[in-house]
Motif scaffolding. Sequence first.
Motif, short mmCIF file in Angstrom:
data_model
loop_
_atom_site.label_atom_id
_atom_site.label_comp_id
_atom_site.label_asym_id
_atom_site.label_seq_id
_atom_site.Cartn_x
_atom_site.Cartn_y
_atom_site.Cartn_z
N SER A 38 54.99 78.58 -11.22
CA SER A 38 55.80 79.28 -12.06
C SER A 38 56.63 80.43 -11.20
O SER A 38 57.61 80.60 -11.17
N THR A 39 55.88 81.24 -10.30
CA THR A 39 56.50 82.39 -9.54
C THR A 39 57.28 81.67 -8.54
O THR A 39 58.58 82.24 -8.32
N VAL A 40 57.00 80.57 -7.78
CA VAL A 40 57.97 80.09 -6.73
C VAL A 40 59.25 79.49 -7.52
O VAL A 40 60.01 79.42 -6.91
N GLY A 41 59.17 78.89 -8.69
CA GLY A 41 60.15 78.59 -9.28
C GLY A 41 61.17 79.59 -9.67
O GLY A 41 62.56 79.50 -9.55
N GLU A 42 60.60 80.72 -10.22
CA GLU A 42 61.21 81.95 -10.51
C GLU A 42 62.08 82.32 -9.29
O GLU A 42 63.37 82.97 -9.24
N VAL A 43 61.34 82.64 -8.43
CA VAL A 43 62.02 82.85 -6.80
C VAL A 43 62.88 82.10 -6.51
O VAL A 43 64.10 82.47 -6.10
N ALA A 44 62.83 80.63 -6.52
CA ALA A 44 63.67 79.65 -6.08
C ALA A 44 64.95 79.98 -6.82
O ALA A 44 66.38 79.98 -6.08
N GLY A 45 64.75 80.25 -8.32
CA GLY A 45 66.25 80.45 -9.07
C GLY A 45 66.67 81.52 -8.62
O GLY A 45 68.00 81.69 -8.58
N ILE A 46 66.05 82.74 -8.26
CA ILE A 46 66.86 84.12 -7.86
C ILE A 46 67.45 83.79 -6.59
O ILE A 46 68.70 84.32 -6.40
N ILE A 47 66.68 83.05 -5.55
CA ILE A 47 67.55 82.89 -4.47
C ILE A 47 68.73 81.92 -4.59
O ILE A 47 69.92 82.10 -3.87
N THR A 48 68.60 80.75 -5.42
CA THR A 48 69.56 79.99 -5.73
C THR A 48 71.00 80.68 -6.19
O THR A 48 72.01 80.56 -5.86
N LYS A 49 70.63 81.68 -6.93
CA LYS A 49 71.66 82.31 -7.65
C LYS A 49 72.46 83.24 -6.65
O LYS A 49 73.66 83.58 -6.76
N ALA A 50 71.46 83.89 -5.89
CA ALA A 50 71.90 84.66 -4.68
C ALA A 50 73.06 83.96 -4.08
O ALA A 50 74.01 84.59 -3.43
N VAL A 51 72.55 82.80 -3.60
CA VAL A 51 73.21 82.05 -2.65
C VAL A 51 74.54 81.68 -3.31
O VAL A 51 75.67 81.72 -2.64
#
Length: 81
Positions: A38-51
């Motif tokens: 869940s944490t990895v998914g959340e971080v991936a979402g944050i990174i995707t949005k930042a990119v």
Amino acid sequence: MSIEGHNGRMSERPGPDRLSKPEIGKDAVQSTVEAAASTVGEVAGIITKAVQDVAGALGGFATELFEIKDASKKAAEEQGD
């Protein structure tokens, strides 16, 4: 009052309301893996949005550069007339 034949001691065997140590360990590992996923998914979402945000900002900057170039070219042509 006591139930006939019952000595009042709990059984040493795991029953329906009691979990064994391996099952408790399995549940702990499972919960840990689920939390990590869940944490990895959340971080991936944050990174995707930042990119996406960075790409959008850079695209906007490039558009402004093209507009500045076109405006400069037009101004230079008008000065040459």
